[in-house]
Design a protein around this motif. Structure first.
Motif, PDB file in Angstrom:
ATOM      1  N   GLY A   1       0.802  -1.227   0.000  1.00  0.00           N
ATOM      2  CA  GLY A   1       0.000   0.000   0.000  1.00  0.00           C
ATOM      3  C   GLY A   1       0.832   1.272   0.000  1.00  0.00           C
ATOM      4  O   GLY A   1       0.288   2.347  -0.255  1.00  0.00           O
ATOM      5  N   THR A   2       2.123   1.178   0.281  1.00  0.00           N
ATOM      6  CA  THR A   2       2.969   2.384   0.251  1.00  0.00           C
ATOM      7  C   THR A   2       3.389   2.747  -1.175  1.00  0.00           C
ATOM      8  O   THR A   2       3.815   3.866  -1.435  1.00  0.00           O
ATOM      9  CB  THR A   2       4.249   2.210   1.102  1.00  0.00           C
ATOM     10  N   VAL A   3       3.289   1.754  -2.086  1.00  0.00           N
ATOM     11  CA  VAL A   3       3.767   1.984  -3.450  1.00  0.00           C
ATOM     12  C   VAL A   3       2.821   2.924  -4.215  1.00  0.00           C
ATOM     13  O   VAL A   3       3.274   3.815  -4.942  1.00  0.00           O
ATOM     14  CB  VAL A   3       3.927   0.635  -4.198  1.00  0.00           C
ATOM     15  N   TYR A   4       1.500   2.744  -4.020  1.00  0.00           N
ATOM     16  CA  TYR A   4       0.547   3.542  -4.807  1.00  0.00           C
ATOM     17  C   TYR A   4       0.640   5.048  -4.518  1.00  0.00           C
ATOM     18  O   TYR A   4       0.684   5.846  -5.469  1.00  0.00           O
ATOM     19  CB  TYR A   4      -0.878   3.006  -4.596  1.00  0.00           C
TER      20      TYR A   4
ATOM     21  N   ILE B   1      -1.009   3.299   6.219  1.00  0.00           N
ATOM     22  CA  ILE B   1      -1.083   3.704   4.812  1.00  0.00           C
ATOM     23  C   ILE B   1      -1.838   5.027   4.626  1.00  0.00           C
ATOM     24  O   ILE B   1      -1.475   5.834   3.766  1.00  0.00           O
ATOM     25  CB  ILE B   1      -1.790   2.585   3.980  1.00  0.00           C
ATOM     26  N   ALA B   2      -2.896   5.241   5.429  1.00  0.00           N
ATOM     27  CA  ALA B   2      -3.759   6.424   5.226  1.00  0.00           C
ATOM     28  C   ALA B   2      -2.980   7.756   5.214  1.00  0.00           C
ATOM     29  O   ALA B   2      -3.269   8.607   4.369  1.00  0.00           O
ATOM     30  CB  ALA B   2      -4.865   6.457   6.283  1.00  0.00           C
ATOM     31  N   PRO B   3      -1.998   7.970   6.109  1.00  0.00           N
ATOM     32  CA  PRO B   3      -1.279   9.256   6.065  1.00  0.00           C
ATOM     33  C   PRO B   3      -0.564   9.492   4.732  1.00  0.00           C
ATOM     34  O   PRO B   3      -0.475  10.636   4.279  1.00  0.00           O
ATOM     35  CB  PRO B   3      -0.256   9.141   7.206  1.00  0.00           C
ATOM     36  N   LEU B   4      -0.090   8.414   4.097  1.00  0.00           N
ATOM     37  CA  LEU B   4       0.603   8.564   2.814  1.00  0.00           C
ATOM     38  C   LEU B   4      -0.385   9.007   1.728  1.00  0.00           C
ATOM     39  O   LEU B   4      -0.089   9.873   0.908  1.00  0.00           O
ATOM     40  CB  LEU B   4       1.273   7.244   2.400  1.00  0.00           C
TER      41      LEU B   4
ATOM     42  N   ALA C   1       1.342   7.619  13.322  1.00  0.00           N
ATOM     43  CA  ALA C   1       2.290   6.568  13.730  1.00  0.00           C
ATOM     44  C   ALA C   1       1.756   5.201  13.323  1.00  0.00           C
ATOM     45  O   ALA C   1       0.564   4.946  13.434  1.00  0.00           O
ATOM     46  CB  ALA C   1       2.469   6.604  15.237  1.00  0.00           C
ATOM     47  N   PRO C   2       2.646   4.339  12.798  1.00  0.00           N
ATOM     48  CA  PRO C   2       2.203   2.998  12.472  1.00  0.00           C
ATOM     49  C   PRO C   2       1.718   2.278  13.730  1.00  0.00           C
ATOM     50  O   PRO C   2       2.260   2.493  14.810  1.00  0.00           O
ATOM     51  CB  PRO C   2       3.459   2.322  11.934  1.00  0.00           C
ATOM     52  N   GLU C   3       0.655   1.456  13.563  1.00  0.00           N
ATOM     53  CA  GLU C   3       0.167   0.742  14.741  1.00  0.00           C
ATOM     54  C   GLU C   3       1.112  -0.406  15.084  1.00  0.00           C
ATOM     55  O   GLU C   3       1.794  -0.960  14.231  1.00  0.00           O
ATOM     56  CB  GLU C   3      -1.251   0.238  14.512  1.00  0.00           C
ATOM     57  N   ARG C   4       1.169  -0.703  16.333  1.00  0.00           N
ATOM     58  CA  ARG C   4       2.089  -1.750  16.801  1.00  0.00           C
ATOM     59  C   ARG C   4       1.377  -3.084  16.848  1.00  0.00           C
ATOM     60  O   ARG C   4       0.210  -3.132  17.132  1.00  0.00           O
ATOM     61  CB  ARG C   4       2.585  -1.409  18.197  1.00  0.00           C
TER      62      ARG C   4
END
Lengths: 115, 227
Positions: A45-48, B67-70, B224-227
């Motif tokens: 999901g980081t690629v898109y 992923i949402a923040p990206l 922050a990524p969830e742990r």
């Protein structure tokens, strides 16, 4: 390979796998995994968003087109993207050579400072 | 449909966390769905059943929190870019449009304009030019991958608000200061009324875009990524 370590280089890696020709998102992910021998453990999901970021920077052009009977968003490297890839390669070569020279065990290093 | 349930759930959750230009948002989510469908198909070819394949594709995709923040950063950048583009079109367009109107023979009245009106007209032209230049610089910044999307979007919004308030406000004060000249101008020149209407509409559009951009830039997303 840790995702954190890959993230800073993701843009360059994406540009590199698009050098051969246009690809859609999942084909780019497959190419990244194949070329890394499966060592890249990046969340797909980081690629898109990275593709959209590169497109925004005019390094890629993205269009919806029909591939294999399905509508896909396909990305092509632009001239600016090729230039950025060349720069990234040069920077990486220089950086890795420096780090390698420092990290190399003392036994493998040429003697220095002694007459 | 149990096959796509994990994919549908994941994408619905991602969509709930995102705000920004709807066309780009839809396109990004559609692309994410395509990728997940491809991943499910690939895992099924490796022997997983439908539900396991979908669950693995979702796991590989990454958590929504990660992923949402990206996605949101990209939406903010796109919103900032379109808002900057709007400023770059509207303000020089207004200056050009009113310039053409004056060249077509429009006059406030037969008397020379008062010093206040002349000063306000100069202020309006200067503000338009400054807004256009700032918008151009901010638009160029959106082409940089590492540009701070939220800060750029906020700056674009503030530029738009200042531009609309200064240009709209000076226009209003000029009309009030000139007494009945505004009405006479509308009666004498058939282009004057559409020009006033168009200017008001464009100022409103700029303000609407600025508010929307501020809301998108200020939208809370997990960092922050969830742990």
């Amino acid at each position: 390979m840790r995702p954190d370590a890959v993230r800073g280089h993701l843009d360059g890696l994406i540009l590199a796998v698009l050098e051969d020709g246009p690809r859609h998102g999942y084909a780019i992910i497959e190419a990244l995994q194949t070329r890394s021998g499966g060592a890249l453990e990046l969340p797909t999901g980081t690629v898109y968003p990275a593709l959209r970021r590169l497109e925004r920077a005019a390094l890629l052009s993205g269009t919806w087109s029909t591939v294999g009977g399905r509508e896909r968003r396909t990305y092509t490297l632009t001239r600016a993207g090729r230039h950025a890839l060349a720069n990234q390669r040069a920077d990486w070569s220089e950086f890795s050579a420096v780090v390698d020279a420092v990290l190399r065990p003392a036994a493998g290093r040429p003697a220095a400072g002694m007459p | 449909m149990t096959v796509t349930d994990p994919v549908d759930r994941h994408l619905a959750e991602l969509e709930r966390r995102l705000s920004g230009p709807s066309r780009t948002r839809r396109s990004m989510l559609r692309e994410a769905r395509d990728g997940l469908v491809d991943a499910v198909a690939a895992h099924r070819r490796c022997g997983l059943d439908a539900h396991e394949a979908a669950a693995k594709a979702v796991r590989d995709f990454g958590s929504v929190r990660e992923i949402a923040p990206l996605y949101q950063d990209e939406l903010v950048a796109r919103q900032g870019r379109s808002a900057a583009l709007l400023l770059l079109v509207v303000f020089p367009g207004l200056t050009l449009g009113w310039g053409m109107l004056w060249r077509l023979g429009a006059r406030w009245d037969s008397e020379p304009a008062s010093d206040l009106v002349v000063a306000l007209a100069r202020l309006q032209d200067t503000a338009s030019a400054v807004v256009a230049v700032v918008a151009l610089v901010l638009l160029a910044v959106t082409f940089r991958r590492a540009a701070p999307a939220r800060q750029v979007a906020v700056l674009v919004s503030l530029t738009g608000v200042v531009g609309a308030v200064v240009c709209g406000g000076t226009g209003l004060v000029m009309n009030l200061a000139n007494g009945s000249a505004g009405r006479e101008l509308v009666e004498a020149n058939p282009y004057a009324l559409p020009a006033f209407g168009c200017s008001a509409l464009l100022c409103a559009l700029v303000l609407r875009s600025a508010v929307r951009t501020l809301l998108v830039a200020g939208s809370p997303v997990p960092t922050a990524p969830e742990r």
